[in-house]
Design a protein around this motif. Structure first.
Motif, PDB file in Angstrom:
ATOM      1  N   ASP A 133       0.807  -1.223   0.000  1.00  0.00           N
ATOM      2  CA  ASP A 133       0.000   0.000   0.000  1.00  0.00           C
ATOM      3  C   ASP A 133       0.842   1.276   0.000  1.00  0.00           C
ATOM      4  O   ASP A 133       0.300   2.375  -0.045  1.00  0.00           O
ATOM      5  CB  ASP A 133      -0.891   0.036   1.260  1.00  0.00           C
ATOM      6  N   ASN A 134       2.170   1.128   0.080  1.00  0.00           N
ATOM      7  CA  ASN A 134       3.052   2.297   0.209  1.00  0.00           C
ATOM      8  C   ASN A 134       2.646   3.197   1.379  1.00  0.00           C
ATOM      9  O   ASN A 134       2.373   4.391   1.208  1.00  0.00           O
ATOM     10  CB  ASN A 134       3.089   3.121  -1.082  1.00  0.00           C
ATOM     11  N   ASN A 135       2.597   2.592   2.535  1.00  0.00           N
ATOM     12  CA  ASN A 135       2.278   3.366   3.745  1.00  0.00           C
ATOM     13  C   ASN A 135       2.702   2.562   4.987  1.00  0.00           C
ATOM     14  O   ASN A 135       3.484   1.609   4.871  1.00  0.00           O
ATOM     15  CB  ASN A 135       0.785   3.744   3.777  1.00  0.00           C
ATOM     16  N   TYR A 136       2.163   2.952   6.142  1.00  0.00           N
ATOM     17  CA  TYR A 136       2.511   2.268   7.405  1.00  0.00           C
ATOM     18  C   TYR A 136       1.251   1.630   8.000  1.00  0.00           C
ATOM     19  O   TYR A 136       1.096   1.565   9.213  1.00  0.00           O
ATOM     20  CB  TYR A 136       3.141   3.274   8.398  1.00  0.00           C
ATOM     21  N   TYR A 137       0.363   1.192   7.104  1.00  0.00           N
ATOM     22  CA  TYR A 137      -0.942   0.665   7.525  1.00  0.00           C
ATOM     23  C   TYR A 137      -0.788  -0.447   8.563  1.00  0.00           C
ATOM     24  O   TYR A 137      -1.499  -0.482   9.568  1.00  0.00           O
ATOM     25  CB  TYR A 137      -1.689   0.159   6.287  1.00  0.00           C
ATOM     26  N   ASN A 138       0.148  -1.379   8.320  1.00  0.00           N
ATOM     27  CA  ASN A 138       0.301  -2.529   9.235  1.00  0.00           C
ATOM     28  C   ASN A 138       0.688  -2.056  10.654  1.00  0.00           C
ATOM     29  O   ASN A 138       0.163  -2.558  11.638  1.00  0.00           O
ATOM     30  CB  ASN A 138       1.307  -3.556   8.676  1.00  0.00           C
ATOM     31  N   ILE A 139       1.568  -1.056  10.723  1.00  0.00           N
ATOM     32  CA  ILE A 139       1.973  -0.554  12.047  1.00  0.00           C
ATOM     33  C   ILE A 139       0.830   0.222  12.706  1.00  0.00           C
ATOM     34  O   ILE A 139       0.566   0.065  13.901  1.00  0.00           O
ATOM     35  CB  ILE A 139       3.229   0.332  11.908  1.00  0.00           C
ATOM     36  N   CYS A 140       0.141   1.042  11.922  1.00  0.00           N
ATOM     37  CA  CYS A 140      -0.985   1.829  12.471  1.00  0.00           C
ATOM     38  C   CYS A 140      -2.058   0.900  13.032  1.00  0.00           C
ATOM     39  O   CYS A 140      -2.608   1.141  14.106  1.00  0.00           O
ATOM     40  CB  CYS A 140      -1.593   2.728  11.391  1.00  0.00           C
ATOM     41  N   CYS A 141      -2.374  -0.182  12.282  1.00  0.00           N
ATOM     42  CA  CYS A 141      -3.415  -1.123  12.746  1.00  0.00           C
ATOM     43  C   CYS A 141      -2.977  -1.804  14.034  1.00  0.00           C
ATOM     44  O   CYS A 141      -3.753  -1.914  14.981  1.00  0.00           O
ATOM     45  CB  CYS A 141      -3.691  -2.192  11.693  1.00  0.00           C
ATOM     46  N   TRP A 142      -1.731  -2.255  14.056  1.00  0.00           N
ATOM     47  CA  TRP A 142      -1.243  -2.953  15.250  1.00  0.00           C
ATOM     48  C   TRP A 142      -1.285  -2.015  16.460  1.00  0.00           C
ATOM     49  O   TRP A 142      -1.682  -2.396  17.559  1.00  0.00           O
ATOM     50  CB  TRP A 142       0.190  -3.472  15.027  1.00  0.00           C
ATOM     51  N   ASN A 143      -0.905  -0.759  16.255  1.00  0.00           N
ATOM     52  CA  ASN A 143      -0.854   0.179  17.380  1.00  0.00           C
ATOM     53  C   ASN A 143      -2.259   0.484  17.912  1.00  0.00           C
ATOM     54  O   ASN A 143      -2.455   0.639  19.114  1.00  0.00           O
ATOM     55  CB  ASN A 143      -0.141   1.471  16.943  1.00  0.00           C
ATOM     56  N   LYS A 144      -3.228   0.537  16.993  1.00  0.00           N
ATOM     57  CA  LYS A 144      -4.610   0.773  17.461  1.00  0.00           C
ATOM     58  C   LYS A 144      -5.128  -0.451  18.204  1.00  0.00           C
ATOM     59  O   LYS A 144      -5.844  -0.330  19.196  1.00  0.00           O
ATOM     60  CB  LYS A 144      -5.517   1.123  16.280  1.00  0.00           C
ATOM     61  N   GLU A 145      -4.735  -1.642  17.728  1.00  0.00           N
ATOM     62  CA  GLU A 145      -5.128  -2.866  18.435  1.00  0.00           C
ATOM     63  C   GLU A 145      -4.505  -2.856  19.835  1.00  0.00           C
ATOM     64  O   GLU A 145      -5.153  -3.210  20.821  1.00  0.00           O
ATOM     65  CB  GLU A 145      -4.653  -4.089  17.640  1.00  0.00           C
ATOM     66  N   ASN A 146      -3.258  -2.407  19.931  1.00  0.00           N
ATOM     67  CA  ASN A 146      -2.578  -2.336  21.218  1.00  0.00           C
ATOM     68  C   ASN A 146      -3.325  -1.419  22.185  1.00  0.00           C
ATOM     69  O   ASN A 146      -3.527  -1.724  23.351  1.00  0.00           O
ATOM     70  CB  ASN A 146      -1.138  -1.844  21.009  1.00  0.00           C
ATOM     71  N   LEU A 147      -3.759  -0.273  21.638  1.00  0.00           N
ATOM     72  CA  LEU A 147      -4.492   0.690  22.460  1.00  0.00           C
ATOM     73  C   LEU A 147      -5.818   0.077  22.932  1.00  0.00           C
ATOM     74  O   LEU A 147      -6.214   0.233  24.086  1.00  0.00           O
ATOM     75  CB  LEU A 147      -4.750   1.958  21.633  1.00  0.00           C
ATOM     76  N   ALA A 148      -6.473  -0.663  22.024  1.00  0.00           N
ATOM     77  CA  ALA A 148      -7.753  -1.296  22.380  1.00  0.00           C
ATOM     78  C   ALA A 148      -7.545  -2.315  23.504  1.00  0.00           C
ATOM     79  O   ALA A 148      -8.262  -2.315  24.510  1.00  0.00           O
ATOM     80  CB  ALA A 148      -8.362  -1.966  21.152  1.00  0.00           C
ATOM     81  N   TRP A 149      -6.522  -3.184  23.370  1.00  0.00           N
ATOM     82  CA  TRP A 149      -6.262  -4.173  24.432  1.00  0.00           C
ATOM     83  C   TRP A 149      -5.892  -3.472  25.738  1.00  0.00           C
ATOM     84  O   TRP A 149      -6.316  -3.872  26.816  1.00  0.00           O
ATOM     85  CB  TRP A 149      -5.130  -5.122  24.041  1.00  0.00           C
ATOM     86  N   SER A 150      -5.096  -2.412  25.650  1.00  0.00           N
ATOM     87  CA  SER A 150      -4.677  -1.695  26.866  1.00  0.00           C
ATOM     88  C   SER A 150      -5.877  -1.094  27.581  1.00  0.00           C
ATOM     89  O   SER A 150      -5.969  -1.139  28.811  1.00  0.00           O
ATOM     90  CB  SER A 150      -3.703  -0.561  26.524  1.00  0.00           C
ATOM     91  N   GLU A 151      -6.799  -0.544  26.791  1.00  0.00           N
ATOM     92  CA  GLU A 151      -7.975   0.079  27.411  1.00  0.00           C
ATOM     93  C   GLU A 151      -8.888  -0.976  28.025  1.00  0.00           C
ATOM     94  O   GLU A 151      -9.422  -0.788  29.118  1.00  0.00           O
ATOM     95  CB  GLU A 151      -8.719   0.940  26.387  1.00  0.00           C
ATOM     96  N   ILE A 152      -9.056  -2.100  27.327  1.00  0.00           N
ATOM     97  CA  ILE A 152      -9.891  -3.180  27.888  1.00  0.00           C
ATOM     98  C   ILE A 152      -9.269  -3.645  29.204  1.00  0.00           C
ATOM     99  O   ILE A 152      -9.937  -3.787  30.222  1.00  0.00           O
ATOM    100  CB  ILE A 152     -10.021  -4.373  26.906  1.00  0.00           C
ATOM    101  N   GLU A 153      -7.948  -3.852  29.172  1.00  0.00           N
ATOM    102  CA  GLU A 153      -7.281  -4.352  30.372  1.00  0.00           C
ATOM    103  C   GLU A 153      -7.404  -3.352  31.531  1.00  0.00           C
ATOM    104  O   GLU A 153      -7.740  -3.712  32.650  1.00  0.00           O
ATOM    105  CB  GLU A 153      -5.805  -4.619  30.069  1.00  0.00           C
TER     106      GLU A 153
END
Ligand SMILES: [Zn+2]
Ligand SMILES: [Zn+2]
Length: 248
Positions: A133-153
């Motif tokens: 995709d010529n971007n950082y989509y994979n990192i952005c998605c992972w970081n948002k997932e991290n934030l979601a897990w952190s907030e749930i926890e």
């Protein structure tokens, strides 16, 4: 980092223009220019204003050159950038010319840190990590997932599944993190460590010292903190961690 308004103005704002603005804002996020997707946006007469956090004062200098901006310009939308001020919750970004290593970590801000100065590194400083995709989509998605897990926890007081995702090196979330660590190192040709959350929850120094690297089982407790911050490091597996405030 800075808080900035992007001001879109046109005689009549319609659905098509709102869609294009939305696509552009997502695009900026995946290019590492806009740090979060949870932005404020509002209408002010014939203007749509979107407030975003950006790494540097000049991060939006080339905004009119992106293809989605050009589409907006083609339909008569004017695009202005207004820097509102410095973000008080984050530091300046790294200005090292060639960091000797990076640290990849989950954070509400930029998930890449310079190993030399410990400041965040705008993702656009390294080559694209998502080559399709010529971007950082994979990192952005992972970081948002991290934030979601952190907030749930956090908000569920250590919900076990969320805790496992963050702290167990074999969780699907951490497996993806290790793959991304490898990709960052490959594209940037700079050594990169992954910051694992596991040890933040160990409250006793004796237990902490006896902990072995969760990947290879080797010794990873450091008698002297690395960079005054990290108590654990494994060079084999390229992971780092820190202790919580110990009860002792
Ligand atoms: Zn630096
Ligand atoms: Zn190891």
């Amino acid at each position: 980092m800075y808080i900035s308004n992007i001001i879109f103005s046109q005689k009549a704002i319609d659905e098509e223009i709102l869609d294009l603005i939305n696509i552009l804002i997502h695009f900026l996020h995946h290019q590492g220019v806009s740090i979060m997707l949870r932005n404020f946006s509002f209408q002010r007469n014939n203007e749509i204003v979107v407030q975003i956090k950006i790494p540097e004062q000049n991060s939006l200098a080339n905004i009119t050159e992106y293809k989605w901006s050009k589409k907006l310009l083609e339909v008569g939308v004017d695009i202005q950038v207004e820097i509102l001020g410095k973000d008080i919750e984050t530091n300046e970004v790294c200005i090292c010319s060639k960091p000797s290593f990076y640290i990849f970590l989950g954070t509400p801000n930029i998930p890449l840190v310079c190993g030399d100065c410990q400041n965040s590194v705008p993702l656009y400083r390294i080559p694209y990590t998502d080559e399709s995709d010529n971007n950082y989509y994979n990192i952005c998605c992972w970081n948002k997932e991290n934030l979601a897990w952190s907030e749930i926890e956090f908000y569920s007081f250590e919900e076990p599944f969320a805790h496992k995702q963050l702290c167990d090196i074999s969780s699907s979330h951490n497996k993806t993190a290790l793959e991304l660590r490898y990709i960052i190192e490959k594209v940037s040709q700079t050594k990169c460590y992954y910051y694992l959350e596991e040890l933040r929850y160990v409250k006793n120094l004796k237990i902490a010292k006896d902990k072995k690297c969760p990947c290879c089982g080797g010794i990873w407790y450091q008698k002297e903190k690395i960079l005054n911050l990290y108590d654990f490091k494994c060079d084999n597996c390229q992971i780092l961690s820190t202790l919580a405030n110990l009860d002792e």
